[in-house]
Structure formats: C-alpha cells, structure tokens
Design an enzyme around this catalytic site. Sequence first.
Site, PDB file in Angstrom:
ATOM      1  N   TYR A 252      30.800 -24.787 -24.966  1.00  0.00           N
ATOM      2  CA  TYR A 252      32.167 -25.294 -24.865  1.00  0.00           C
ATOM      3  C   TYR A 252      32.176 -26.808 -25.071  1.00  0.00           C
ATOM      4  O   TYR A 252      33.040 -27.353 -25.767  1.00  0.00           O
ATOM      5  CB  TYR A 252      32.714 -24.919 -23.488  1.00  0.00           C
ATOM      6  CG  TYR A 252      34.158 -25.265 -23.245  1.00  0.00           C
ATOM      7  CD1 TYR A 252      35.180 -24.376 -23.571  1.00  0.00           C
ATOM      8  CD2 TYR A 252      34.522 -26.473 -22.653  1.00  0.00           C
ATOM      9  CE1 TYR A 252      36.507 -24.684 -23.331  1.00  0.00           C
ATOM     10  CE2 TYR A 252      35.849 -26.790 -22.415  1.00  0.00           C
ATOM     11  CZ  TYR A 252      36.832 -25.893 -22.751  1.00  0.00           C
ATOM     12  OH  TYR A 252      38.145 -26.198 -22.514  1.00  0.00           O
TER      13      TYR A 252
ATOM     14  N   THR B 231      26.867 -27.678 -23.074  1.00  0.00           N
ATOM     15  CA  THR B 231      27.235 -26.269 -23.102  1.00  0.00           C
ATOM     16  C   THR B 231      27.851 -25.965 -24.468  1.00  0.00           C
ATOM     17  O   THR B 231      28.187 -26.876 -25.236  1.00  0.00           O
ATOM     18  CB  THR B 231      28.262 -25.927 -22.011  1.00  0.00           C
ATOM     19  OG1 THR B 231      29.515 -26.547 -22.340  1.00  0.00           O
ATOM     20  CG2 THR B 231      27.808 -26.408 -20.636  1.00  0.00           C
TER      21      THR B 231
ATOM     22  N   ASP C 175      36.458 -31.345 -19.262  1.00  0.00           N
ATOM     23  CA  ASP C 175      37.185 -32.123 -20.263  1.00  0.00           C
ATOM     24  C   ASP C 175      38.605 -32.426 -19.796  1.00  0.00           C
ATOM     25  O   ASP C 175      39.353 -33.109 -20.480  1.00  0.00           O
ATOM     26  CB  ASP C 175      37.246 -31.367 -21.591  1.00  0.00           C
ATOM     27  CG  ASP C 175      37.958 -30.027 -21.448  1.00  0.00           C
ATOM     28  OD1 ASP C 175      37.493 -29.206 -20.630  1.00  0.00           O
ATOM     29  OD2 ASP C 175      38.979 -29.806 -22.122  1.00  0.00           O
TER      30      ASP C 175
ATOM     31  N   ASP D 173      37.756 -23.363 -15.195  1.00  0.00           N
ATOM     32  CA  ASP D 173      39.188 -23.279 -15.497  1.00  0.00           C
ATOM     33  C   ASP D 173      39.927 -24.294 -14.626  1.00  0.00           C
ATOM     34  O   ASP D 173      39.816 -24.257 -13.398  1.00  0.00           O
ATOM     35  CB  ASP D 173      39.685 -21.863 -15.194  1.00  0.00           C
ATOM     36  CG  ASP D 173      41.094 -21.606 -15.707  1.00  0.00           C
ATOM     37  OD1 ASP D 173      41.902 -22.558 -15.751  1.00  0.00           O
ATOM     38  OD2 ASP D 173      41.390 -20.443 -16.045  1.00  0.00           O
TER      39      ASP D 173
ATOM     40  N   LYS E 142      48.583 -25.312 -13.467  1.00  0.00           N
ATOM     41  CA  LYS E 142      49.853 -25.156 -12.759  1.00  0.00           C
ATOM     42  C   LYS E 142      49.659 -25.420 -11.264  1.00  0.00           C
ATOM     43  O   LYS E 142      48.710 -24.938 -10.659  1.00  0.00           O
ATOM     44  CB  LYS E 142      50.416 -23.758 -12.982  1.00  0.00           C
ATOM     45  CG  LYS E 142      50.823 -23.497 -14.432  1.00  0.00           C
ATOM     46  CD  LYS E 142      51.395 -22.100 -14.606  1.00  0.00           C
ATOM     47  CE  LYS E 142      51.795 -21.865 -16.064  1.00  0.00           C
ATOM     48  NZ  LYS E 142      52.332 -20.502 -16.290  1.00  0.00           N
TER      49      LYS E 142
ATOM     50  N   ASP F  74      32.196 -13.337  -8.653  1.00  0.00           N
ATOM     51  CA  ASP F  74      33.226 -14.358  -8.500  1.00  0.00           C
ATOM     52  C   ASP F  74      32.685 -15.417  -7.544  1.00  0.00           C
ATOM     53  O   ASP F  74      31.980 -15.095  -6.580  1.00  0.00           O
ATOM     54  CB  ASP F  74      34.499 -13.720  -7.937  1.00  0.00           C
ATOM     55  CG  ASP F  74      35.695 -14.644  -8.037  1.00  0.00           C
ATOM     56  OD1 ASP F  74      35.671 -15.718  -7.389  1.00  0.00           O
ATOM     57  OD2 ASP F  74      36.649 -14.309  -8.741  1.00  0.00           O
TER      58      ASP F  74
ATOM     59  N   GLU G 157      28.161 -15.745 -13.334  1.00  0.00           N
ATOM     60  CA  GLU G 157      29.240 -15.548 -14.297  1.00  0.00           C
ATOM     61  C   GLU G 157      30.046 -14.321 -13.892  1.00  0.00           C
ATOM     62  O   GLU G 157      29.491 -13.284 -13.553  1.00  0.00           O
ATOM     63  CB  GLU G 157      28.678 -15.386 -15.709  1.00  0.00           C
ATOM     64  CG  GLU G 157      29.694 -15.063 -16.787  1.00  0.00           C
ATOM     65  CD  GLU G 157      30.832 -16.062 -16.861  1.00  0.00           C
ATOM     66  OE1 GLU G 157      31.992 -15.618 -16.862  1.00  0.00           O
ATOM     67  OE2 GLU G 157      30.564 -17.285 -16.902  1.00  0.00           O
TER      68      GLU G 157
END
EC number: 2.1.1.33
Length: 201
Positions: free
Chosen positions: A182, A180, A142, A106, A110, A85, A58
């Site tokens: 989320y 999770t 998702d 994430d 874009k 990272d 994380e």
Amino acid sequence: MRLRNIPDALERIQNQNLLVKTPWNIDDSWIIEIGMGKGKMISQLAFDNPNKNFLGVEKYPSAAVKSIKYVKKYNLSNFFILISDAKDLLDQIKGKASTIWLTFPDPWPKNRHYKRRLTYKDFLKIYANLLVKDGILKLKTDNLKFFEFSIESLKENGWKITYQTNDLHNSLVNSSNIKTTYEEKWVNLNYKIHYLEAIFI
C-alpha cells in the site's frame, strides 16, 4: 479497492503450516503486525531478522494468503499468521511482544466511527497488555487526520510518543523503513507518509 474473495485462502495458509493455533504463546522475541495485508513488510522484516519471530495479524484470509509467496521467496521459518480482528487479540495471544506495528489501518474518517479506529483507547489498552515494558508501538499512515487523532489518543491514554514525523521517507528513520504494498502505491503518487513510535508509561 475491493478485496477479491479467495474461497480456499484459509486452507492454503494452513497447508503451509503458517496458521497459529490459539491461544498462541509469545515472548519478547516476537514482533507483531496488526493488519498485515499481503505481508510484504513483515516478511521482509522476518528475513532481515532471523533470530526474531514475527506474527502477522490479518482479519481477511484472502489478503493474508498473499503472504505465502514471500514465505517461499525468503524461505521463512520465523513468520506466522493469525486470522483475527484486533479487538480479540487478548483472547488469541498469551505473553508479551517487543514491538507492535500498525501499518496503514483504516482511518474510519466519519466521526461516528471513531471507536473503530485502531488507535482508539480500547485498542490502545490491548496493545499495552501485549507489549513488554518499554515495548514499542509503531504506526504508519497516509491519513493526516487519523495521524493527528492517534497522537492525541496516545497522549490521553498513558503513552509517550518517542518519535514522530509527517514525512517518513525524508526522515532519520527512513533508511530502515520497509515499504508495504500500500505504501509503495502512495509513495509513487508523492503522498507523504506519517509515522510515529510510542511506549506505554
């Protein structure tokens, strides 16, 4: 939702002896989750599989520190945390794992940010180097566009998709799925979760 900063998060993780010292040595008994967030899923996996070792990666200590409550709840001794990272993993980890999880990364929607997506070719090279032969990369998201991007990226970069579904919770593998934090949120809103498994060939 903005992550609330917890100033002493790193210290609290260290005090629980959960933080790994790098470079950290692993073998095929290890399962890695990249972007573990609060650690709900990986800690449950660690509890269910006491003979395996689990490493939650994380970037943000303020998220990772939330996993401590699960460590205490399950009395875990096979779960550890790496604050890093994803692009730096080959410098932080030595050895090869059996499984890598990417859980709701994430999507960087874009177009100009596509190189930041965790299934971009540069990241896929890292995972290939961190997995044993026939080791499995697992992805949950998702975001359909990110899922489609990931499928194409995997196929173009030497990976074979061995399983995929656009509705994880109505699929053959749902019985073994652990949600999770989320994921629970989106399932309650009737969002479909996309899932795949792939091996590097």
